[in-house]
Design a protein around this motif. Structure first.
Motif, short mmCIF file in Angstrom:
data_model
loop_
_atom_site.label_atom_id
_atom_site.label_comp_id
_atom_site.label_asym_id
_atom_site.label_seq_id
_atom_site.Cartn_x
_atom_site.Cartn_y
_atom_site.Cartn_z
N LYS A 208 1.24 -1.07 0.06
CA LYS A 208 -0.02 -0.06 0.15
C LYS A 208 0.78 1.23 0.10
N ASP A 209 1.98 1.49 0.78
CA ASP A 209 2.73 2.46 0.73
C ASP A 209 4.01 2.79 -0.25
N GLY A 210 3.79 2.02 -1.60
CA GLY A 210 5.00 1.61 -2.94
C GLY A 210 6.09 1.82 -2.49
N SER A 211 6.46 0.98 -1.52
CA SER A 211 8.03 0.44 -0.51
C SER A 211 8.50 -0.50 -1.74
N GLY A 212 7.76 -1.56 -2.16
CA GLY A 212 7.61 -2.78 -2.80
C GLY A 212 6.55 -3.40 -3.17
N PHE A 213 7.29 -3.90 -4.30
CA PHE A 213 6.14 -5.60 -4.50
C PHE A 213 6.38 -7.03 -4.40
N PHE A 214 5.45 -7.46 -4.51
CA PHE A 214 5.89 -8.44 -4.96
C PHE A 214 5.25 -9.60 -5.95
N TYR A 215 5.78 -10.32 -7.03
CA TYR A 215 6.04 -10.79 -8.05
C TYR A 215 5.90 -12.89 -8.08
N GLU A 216 6.88 -13.48 -8.91
CA GLU A 216 6.74 -14.37 -9.24
C GLU A 216 7.46 -15.04 -9.81
N GLY A 217 8.68 -15.86 -10.55
CA GLY A 217 9.32 -16.46 -10.98
C GLY A 217 9.70 -17.91 -10.43
N TYR A 218 10.98 -18.08 -11.23
CA TYR A 218 11.83 -19.27 -10.71
C TYR A 218 13.68 -19.03 -11.05
#
Length: 717
Positions: A208-218
């Motif tokens: 919500k605060d824009g400090s980072g993000f979740f993502y998917e990968g291998y």
């Protein structure tokens, strides 16, 4: 709603491509083509006691010098053939003209800013724009056309922070499923140093605060990234200003290498939703993590993937969820995290006879988008599920969008059908008034065409719906060039939507036909399962039944009937022509899954076992697959229809060796003059992100093949 500016008939005649109906597919045939030599090897595999030859196994080494030499020779042969079609350049010119119109997506609000994509007409890739407020000046955020000279770099994902200040975007090169994530400052248009690689089948979910993000990968592949199988999907968290090597592994499932995982942050920023799916099955597990209390135990809301569980929105601990639990057509339920047991789940919108295709929550209103006989039907419901209103749509077609947040007072949607390009509408949620927001200007007159839906009976008695689009005044005399397009798999619905190439086909006197085959999602999960695994033959029977209906009702005849499909649709047309070679006048098979015994050996192919079955693990499923696998049912001495196979050298979704091996086998088996050709695109993948120029050239080459093989004659203006 028809507010398109009509085109003067005189202006249209200057580029009209009306077809004359010539002798037919068997009329003007030359000698058998001289195909490039493809040697065979003595490779035999044992499947549950059945010995299966694989003489073109060497073609799986797609980067070898020998495969490249064969591909080059095949491309030369195909281009020599296509060069003999005099109307090819004319079709290219007209398709470029039809494609040259402005295209927009529905805008999405973040903070005070609105974000959308736009194409001026002939740009290879759409450009991402932003503006302050609905009437602010449009500014370029991302222009992928500047990222490569040939237009083969595409934006594959975009996620904006809640305040609209930062954009995480992913880049796909040459159509690959592998992407790289970057972060751009919206105001300055400059990228931050952050870079995330080896991401695949991923979005970006900001805190919500824009400090980072979740993502998917291998994990980074140790072998050939184009070929190696992908297992152990993971969720990571990237904190802005740090290196990827410092990214935190947030979630994985080492107990099951075949699970796909995903993460989503709720609009209020409170919860992280963790999804787990098995292969391509739509069903999922659902876990919830409280981001305000990171040490709290994860709530394992759904631990058995027995249905779809798609959260719509939440109000504190109360979640609205779209599910197929005990409702194959879908329903909406309410779950309170304070009492997450199934016995406490409450139905909000019950299941109906129509498939619930999607639900959003805007202005405290549940917007339910249904499919009623494969076309949109939109309803508005209160928070407690009461039906408030049913939306009036312009005509047969597809409405999509309706995004936003629970407190928003507006939403946007796009409407399209076979003769209406995506038109954007704004819906005022307070007044219920719909207003036109953006509308393309066309270079043809949609009033000249009509679309109707019919229902025909498949082999086992199942009623199947089918759309037909064509010029008004069509004569039912069996001579109309007809393009029958299908997919039939993976719960994917084929809906009415616009394609400039289909307009070109109809301009040329052709009939475009789109049936809703089993295996798709048009009628919910039961319809999907009716074309899966041991029931996959139903899909081919539905498709063959469509062809037989078109012939019986004199829309066309075998010499004038072409079939087309891509990916799983490539399997569809490959299997159909192998089973009924006498029924079709021509075949277009694009990026198809043709080797059904080895599809699970490459990249993400193992995930398709959820739909196809497991040929190496289950004897009963092997037996069913072996009966229809296109590659393994090619028979020497059969006169197959004229066939154009298309693929791309960088397709890391459906490994290109599928098409290579099928083409070699068909060319070796074919008797008579009907050509079996393969066209291999370079620096392209499965189709996603392909530059417009390449898409137009591919469509024209496919049509040129049909013009020649269906005996069509393009009149000079």
């Amino acid at each position: 709603m028809r507010l398109m500016k009509p085109i003067l008939a005189a202006a249209l005649l200057s580029t009209d491509l009306t077809m004359s109906h010539a002798a037919g597919a068997s009329g003007d045939k030359g000698a058998r083509p001289e195909y490039p030599k493809a040697h065979t090897v003595e490779q035999v595999d044992d499947y549950f006691g059945t010995k299966v030859r694989d003489p073109y196994r060497w073609m799986e080494d797609v980067d070898s010098a020998e495969v490249k030499q064969w591909v080059d020779a095949e491309n030369v042969l195909t281009q020599q053939y296509l060069a003999t079609v005099p109307s090819r350049e004319k079709m290219l010119s007209r398709l470029m003209e039809l494609t040259n119109f402005e295209r927009y997506t529905a805008p999405a609000r973040r903070g005070t800013r609105y974000f959308y994509s736009h194409n001026e007409g002939l740009q290879n890739q759409n450009v991402i724009y932003w503006q302050e407020g609905l009437t602010g000046e449009s500014k370029v955020l991302l222009d992928p056309n500047t990222m490569s000279a040939d237009g083969t770099v595409a934006i594959s994902g975009l996620s904006i922070t809640d305040d609209g200040k930062l954009a995480a975007y992913s880049i796909a090169d040459a159509g690959s499923d592998w992407v790289k994530w970057h972060v751009r400052d919206v105001s300055t248009g400059k990228d931050l140093p952050d870079l995330v690689e080896w991401s695949k089948f991923s979005g970006a979910a900001w805190l919500k605060d824009g400090s980072g993000f979740f993502y998917e990968g291998y994990d980074a592949p140790k072998a050939d990234a184009l070929k190696a199988a992908n297992y152990y999907h993971k969720v990571f968290f990237h904190k802005l200003g740090t290196k990827q090597s410092e990214d935190k592994l947030v979630f994985d499932r080492p107990d099951d290498k075949e699970l796909n995982v995903g993460a989503q942050v709720t609009d209020d920023g409170r919860y992280l939703l963790l999804y787990m799916t098995k292969g391509t099955s739509p069903n999922n597990e659902l876990w919830v993590k409280d981001l305000e209390h990171p040490d709290a135990a994860v709530i394992k809301l759904v631990t058995v993937a027995d249905a779809v569980y798609q959260p719509i929105d939440n109000d504190g601990t109360l979640f609205w969820v779209h599910t197929t639990l005990d409702a194959p057509n879908g329903k909406v339920i309410a779950i309170d995290l304070k009492h997450p047991e199934r016995a406490d789940w409450k139905t909000v919108i019950p299941e109906t006879k129509n498939k619930l295709d999607g639900v959003s929550m805007v202005h405290d209103t549940l917007i339910a988008n249904y499919l009623a006989d494969a076309q949109s039907l939109v309803e508005f419901h209160s928070r407690d599920g009461k039906l408030m209103e049913r939306m009036t749509l312009p005509s047969i077609g597809t409405a999509a969008g309706f995004g936003g947040k629970r407190e928003d007072k507006e939403t946007f949607f796009q409407f399209t059908n076979f003769t209406t390009p995506g038109t954007i509408y704004r819906l005022d949620m307070k007044t219920g008034k719909t207003s036109l927001y953006r509308q393309p200007k066309l270079k043809f007159d949609p009033a000249l065409y009509e679309t109707k839906q019919v229902f025909y009976t498949s082999k086992d008695g199942t009623k199947v719906p089918m759309f037909l689009s064509y010029k008004k005044g069509l004569k039912l005399d069996g001579t109309n060039p007809t393009l029958l397009y299908g997919y039939g798999g993976f719960n994917i619905s084929l809906l009415p939507e616009f394609s400039a190439s289909h307009v070109l086909w109809m301009e040329m006197g052709g009939v475009y036909v789109q049936p809703s085959l089993r295996g798709g999602g048009e009628y919910g999960e039961d319809w999907h399962q009716g074309g899966m695994k041991l029931k996959k033959q139903n899909v081919f029977d539905d498709f063959i039944g469509a062809a037989e209906w078109l012939i019986a009702n004199k829309y066309t005849s075998t010499p004038k009937l072409a079939i087309s499909g891509g990916s799983n649709g490539g399997l569809l047309v490959g299997a159909s022509e192998i089973q009924r070679p006498e029924l079709f006048g021509a075949v277009l098979a694009a990026v198809g899954v043709m080797d059904m015994l080895r599809f699970d050996k490459f990249t993400i192919g193992w995930a398709w076992k959820a739909d196809y079955g497991a040929p190496s693990e289950n004897a009963e499923e092997f037996a069913a697959i072996y009966k229809y696998s296109p590659l393994h049912n090619v028979k020497a001495g059969v006169a197959y229809p004229p066939t154009l196979i298309t693929t791309a050298d960088h397709d890391d979704r459906v490994f290109p060796a599928h098409s290579f091996k099928f083409a070699a086998a068909m060319q070796a088996a074919q008797v008579g003059p009907n050509p079996v050709l393969i066209r291999v695109e370079t620096r392209a993948g499965h189709g996603g992100g392909m530059p417009l120029s390449k898409r137009v050239e591919l469509a024209v080459d496919q049509y040129a093949f049909l013009v020649k093989e269906l005996g069509m004659k393009v009149d000079q203006p």
